[in-house]
Design a protein around this motif. Structure first.
Motif, mmCIF file in Angstrom:
data_model
loop_
_atom_site.group_PDB
_atom_site.id
_atom_site.type_symbol
_atom_site.label_atom_id
_atom_site.label_comp_id
_atom_site.label_asym_id
_atom_site.label_seq_id
_atom_site.Cartn_x
_atom_site.Cartn_y
_atom_site.Cartn_z
ATOM 1 N N VAL A 14 75.053 40.961 -1.506
ATOM 2 C CA VAL A 14 75.342 40.620 -0.110
ATOM 3 C C VAL A 14 76.767 40.084 -0.032
ATOM 4 N N PRO A 15 77.577 40.655 0.827
ATOM 5 C CA PRO A 15 78.955 40.161 0.935
ATOM 6 C C PRO A 15 78.972 38.778 1.582
ATOM 7 N N PRO A 16 79.973 37.977 1.259
ATOM 8 C CA PRO A 16 80.056 36.650 1.880
ATOM 9 C C PRO A 16 80.303 36.782 3.380
ATOM 10 N N PRO A 17 79.860 35.790 4.151
ATOM 11 C CA PRO A 17 80.081 35.879 5.601
ATOM 12 C C PRO A 17 81.572 35.832 5.921
ATOM 13 N N ALA A 18 81.912 36.478 7.008
ATOM 14 C CA ALA A 18 83.306 36.498 7.439
ATOM 15 C C ALA A 18 83.729 35.092 7.855
ATOM 16 N N PRO A 19 84.959 34.719 7.581
ATOM 17 C CA PRO A 19 85.410 33.383 7.985
ATOM 18 C C PRO A 19 85.393 33.247 9.511
ATOM 19 N N VAL A 20 85.037 32.065 9.940
ATOM 20 C CA VAL A 20 84.955 31.780 11.369
ATOM 21 C C VAL A 20 86.292 31.192 11.808
ATOM 22 N N SER A 21 86.781 31.624 12.939
ATOM 23 C CA SER A 21 88.071 31.140 13.418
ATOM 24 C C SER A 21 87.964 29.673 13.842
ATOM 25 N N ARG A 22 89.082 29.004 13.826
ATOM 26 C CA ARG A 22 89.124 27.596 14.205
ATOM 27 C C ARG A 22 88.700 27.411 15.658
ATOM 28 N N LEU A 23 89.088 28.329 16.513
ATOM 29 C CA LEU A 23 88.707 28.247 17.919
ATOM 30 C C LEU A 23 87.185 28.285 18.067
ATOM 31 N N ARG A 78 84.984 27.443 15.750
ATOM 32 C CA ARG A 78 84.420 26.223 15.156
ATOM 33 C C ARG A 78 84.530 25.048 16.111
ATOM 34 N N LEU A 79 85.551 25.027 16.937
ATOM 35 C CA LEU A 79 85.761 23.908 17.853
ATOM 36 C C LEU A 79 85.059 24.097 19.190
ATOM 37 N N ALA A 80 84.435 25.230 19.411
ATOM 38 C CA ALA A 80 83.822 25.515 20.713
ATOM 39 C C ALA A 80 82.737 24.511 21.074
ATOM 40 N N ARG A 133 88.191 21.610 10.271
ATOM 41 C CA ARG A 133 88.382 21.878 8.840
ATOM 42 C C ARG A 133 87.298 22.786 8.264
ATOM 43 N N GLY A 134 86.333 23.177 9.108
ATOM 44 C CA GLY A 134 85.279 24.076 8.657
ATOM 45 C C GLY A 134 84.137 23.386 7.950
ATOM 46 N N ARG A 135 84.030 22.076 8.087
ATOM 47 C CA ARG A 135 82.941 21.338 7.452
ATOM 48 C C ARG A 135 81.981 20.832 8.518
ATOM 49 N N PRO A 136 80.684 20.867 8.248
ATOM 50 C CA PRO A 136 79.714 20.404 9.249
ATOM 51 C C PRO A 136 79.683 18.882 9.329
ATOM 52 N N LEU A 137 79.264 18.398 10.463
ATOM 53 C CA LEU A 137 79.095 16.954 10.647
ATOM 54 C C LEU A 137 77.669 16.614 10.260
ATOM 55 N N ARG A 138 77.532 15.811 9.248
ATOM 56 C CA ARG A 138 76.208 15.365 8.814
ATOM 57 C C ARG A 138 76.218 13.852 8.806
#
Length: 160
Positions: A23-32, A34-36, A123-128
């Motif tokens: 399985v290929p890795p998921p495509a990177p998500v744009s910063r826009l 991620r901030l939505a 930064r692409g990291r989830p808030l936990r």
């Protein structure tokens, strides 16, 4: 008995089975993108504060009366929260604190959590945020003490 009739030989080897492959890795998500969600949450909060800033809760008839205050005559921890938000939106911090000091603390805490959420999302990291049960019990205790004290004669400064 020959080797081809044994159960081990009858089962196909998973490595040799043709399939879709890794399985290929998921495509990177744009910063826009991620901030939505954090930006949408802030837009909702700004809209709510804007509405409370425009429609004065100090004038009767604009908002419903607190059910606890109406039926028991006691102030709940949220009583005065709309007046506090109105004053806070207009930059009157002293009046906001006088209406509901705990609500003002909540506004600041939520602003800090939102800022942390936005930075981590960019930064692409989830808030936990893992809050231990002891802290939830502590928050409940603070709300209970605040409610009791603001309904007693010596705590009238905390009443709206």
């Amino acid at each position: 008995m020959d080797a081809s009739a044994s159960p081990a030989a009858a089962a196909p080897d998973p490595a040799s089975t043709p399939g879709p492959g890794p399985v290929p890795p998921p495509a990177p998500v744009s910063r826009l993108r991620r901030l939505a969600v954090p930006v949408g949450a802030m837009a909702a909060a700004v809209a709510a504060f804007g509405y409370v800033a425009a429609v004065d809760p100090n004038e009767p008839g604009h908002y419903p009366v607190c059910p606890m205050l109406r039926f028991t005559g006691l102030l709940c921890p949220g009583c005065g929260g709309l007046r506090s938000a109105h004053a806070f939106a207009h930059g009157d911090l002293a009046t906001a604190l006088g209406s509901n000091a705990l609500a003002v603390v909540g506004y600041v805490v939520l602003a800090v959590v939102w800022l942390l959420w936005t930075v981590r999302a960019s930064r692409g990291r989830p808030l936990r945020i893992g809050v231990a049960p002891v802290y939830w019990w502590g928050i409940g205790a603070v709300l209970l003490v605040f409610s009791v004290v603001r309904n007693l004669p010596f705590g009238s400064a905390l009443a709206p």
